[in-house]
Design an enzyme around this catalytic site. Structure first.
Site, mmCIF file in Angstrom:
data_model
loop_
_atom_site.group_PDB
_atom_site.id
_atom_site.type_symbol
_atom_site.label_atom_id
_atom_site.label_comp_id
_atom_site.label_asym_id
_atom_site.label_seq_id
_atom_site.Cartn_x
_atom_site.Cartn_y
_atom_site.Cartn_z
ATOM 1 N N ASN A 131 -24.055 -15.424 6.845
ATOM 2 C CA ASN A 131 -24.599 -14.473 7.817
ATOM 3 C C ASN A 131 -24.629 -13.150 7.228
ATOM 4 O O ASN A 131 -23.740 -12.603 6.395
ATOM 5 C CB ASN A 131 -23.741 -14.565 9.017
ATOM 6 N N CYS A 180 -29.492 -3.083 -2.638
ATOM 7 C CA CYS A 180 -30.588 -2.667 -3.516
ATOM 8 C C CYS A 180 -31.759 -3.904 -3.035
ATOM 9 O O CYS A 180 -32.843 -3.750 -3.438
ATOM 10 C CB CYS A 180 -30.412 -2.607 -4.998
ATOM 11 N N CYS A 185 -28.534 -22.269 7.727
ATOM 12 C CA CYS A 185 -28.784 -23.459 7.464
ATOM 13 C C CYS A 185 -28.803 -24.436 8.748
ATOM 14 O O CYS A 185 -29.549 -25.478 8.889
ATOM 15 C CB CYS A 185 -27.673 -24.191 6.501
#
Length: 351
Positions: free
Chosen positions: A212, A257, A271
Site C-alpha cells: 500500500n 522522485c 494483489c
C-alpha cells in the site's frame, strides 16, 4: 591449500586461503607475477607438493612446498591468525566464501548486518529466505497480518499448517529451520506514522515489501531521515519494478522522485484486487535480495538512479533512468518534512 572447513581453526598469519580445486582458476587473481616467490602449505605437506608442481607448470618459477604443512607450522610456534569462521559457518557458506568479492571478510559483513523487511508476504518471503541462507546476522520482520490460504501460491515461506498464524511467526519458523545461526526479530505491528522510525532504527537497510502507498511513503521518508538505503519492489498482475533509493549518496533519487504524489487507489490496485502471477513476487523479491546483499558487501553496481521493470509475460527486463528530481517533494532542494502524519493524510486524500 586447505579447504574452508580446515581453515576455520586458523591459518598461518598473512596466508591467502585457497581450496586445491580452485588453484589454477584463481591463482592469477591472487598473484599474477610469475617471478614472485610463493610458499604453498596444506595440512600435512602432501597436497602442497602437488599444488607446487601445478604452479610450476603454469610458469611460476619460485614455488616452494612447506614440509609438514600447517601441523608442523603450529608445532613450531610460528605466527597464526585465528579463523574468522567456525567449521559450521565454513561449510554452510562454502560456495559464497569461494567468491573473491565475498570471502571471510564479506561473510563477516553479512553476519554483522541488520536488515528490516516491511512485510512477510510475497516480496518479503523470498528475500528473507535468501538473507537467512546467506548468513545475514539479523532479519527483522514487520507485519501484523496472519497467514491466509490465498497467500500460499506466492508467499512461499508459509505453509498450510500455519494458516491463521501471524506471518512473522510463520516466517520465523521457516527461517530458523533454514539457518539457526541467524537472529530473527519479529514485530507484529502495522507500520504507522507513530512507529515507523522506531521500527526501522538501528538497521542497515530496509526492504520495501509493502502492498500500500501509505506504508511506502512512510518508509521512504523514514529511510531518508535515518540514512537507510531502501530497496524498492512492487508487483501487479504480470509486471514488477525494482530500484534502490540510497540517501547516503547525493546523486540518488528517492521514492517520491518516482511517485511525487500517491496515485488514486483505482490506478494502483493491490494483489488482492488485481491479482498476481504467483512466481512474479518471487522474481522481484529475489532481485531485491540481490541488491541488498550487494549493498551490504559493497560490491557491484546497485540500482541507484535506475528503475528495473519486469514483464513476466514477455520475459523482458527493461531499465529506465531515474535521476534525482531537483523539484522532488521528498528530496528536492526545496523539500520540507512536515511530519509523518502529513504523509498519511496525503495518501488518504488521494483515495
Amino acid at each position: 591449500m586447505r579447504e574452508d572447513g580446515e581453515r576455520a581453526s586458523g591459518t598461518p598469519a598473512g596466508a591467502v586461503g585457497l581450496s586445491r580445486g580452485f588453484l589454477e582458476l584463481r591463482i592469477e587473481q591472487i598473484e599474477a607475477d610469475r617471478q614472485h616467490p610463493i610458499l604453498v602449505l596444506c595440512g600435512s605437506g602432501q597436497r602442497s607438493l602437488l599444488a607446487a608442481e601445478a604452479l610450476q607448470r603454469m610458469g611460476y618459477e619460485q614455488v616452494v612446498s612447506v614440509a609438514g604443512g600447517y601441523q608442523r607450522w603450529k608445532a613450531e610456534g610460528l605466527p597464526i591468525a585465528a579463523g574468522a569462521l567456525d567449521s559450521d559457518a565454513a561449510e554452510r557458506y562454502a560456495r559464497q566464501l569461494q567468491l573473491p568479492q565475498v570471502g571471510e571478510a564479506g561473510q563477516a559483513k553479512l553476519a554483522a548486518a541488520r536488515v528490516a523487511l516491511l512485510g512477510a508476504g510475497g516480496l518479503g518471503a523470498p528475500a528473507s529466505l535468501y538473507f537467512a541462507a546467506a548468513g545475514v546476522g539479523q532479519i527483522t520482520l514487520i507485519d501484523d497480518d496472519r497467514v491466509e490460504r490465498s497467500n500460499l501460491h506466492r508467499q512461499v515461506i508459509h505453509a498450510d499448517a500455519r494458516v491463521g498464524m501471524y506471518k512473522t511467526e510463520s516466517a520465523r519458523i521457516a527461517l530458523s529451520a533454514l539457518n539457526p545461526r541467524v537472529r530473527i526479530e519479529i514485530r507484529n505491528e502495522r507500520l504507522q506514522a507513530d512507529n515507523v522510525e522506531r521500527l526501522l532504527a538501528d538497521h542497515d537497510l530496509v526492504i520495501d515489501g509493502a502492498d500500500n502507498f501509505p506504508a511506502r511513503y512512510l518508509v521512504a521518508a523514514a529511510s531518508r531521515r535515518l540514512g537507510l538505503p531502501m530497496v524498492y519492489g512492487a508487483v501487479e498482475r504480470f509486471t514488477g519494478q525494482v530500484s534502490v533509493f540510497d540517501p547516503r549518496r547525493t546523486e540518488s533519487p528517492c521514492y517520491r522522485c518516482l511517485f511525487p504524489e500517491p496515485p488514486a487507489a483505482a490506478d494502483a490496485p493491490n494483489c488482492s484486487e488485481a491479482g498476481v502471477l504467483g512466481v512474479l513476487p518471487g522474481i522481484v523479491g529475489l532481485l531485491q535480495a540481490t541488491e541488498a546483499l550487494k549493498l551490504i558487501l559493497g560490491i557491484g553496481e546497485p540500482l541507484v538512479g535506475r528503475l528495473l521493470n519486469v514483464d513476466a509475460l514477455g520475459m523482458r527486463f527493461k531499465e529506465t533512468r531515474l535521476p534525482r528530481d531537483p523539484g522532488c517533494p521528498g528530496c528536492g532542494d526545496g523539500a520540507t518534512f512536515n511530519g509523518y502524519e502529513d504523509l498519511v493524510q496525503l495518501c488518504a486524500t488521494a483515495g
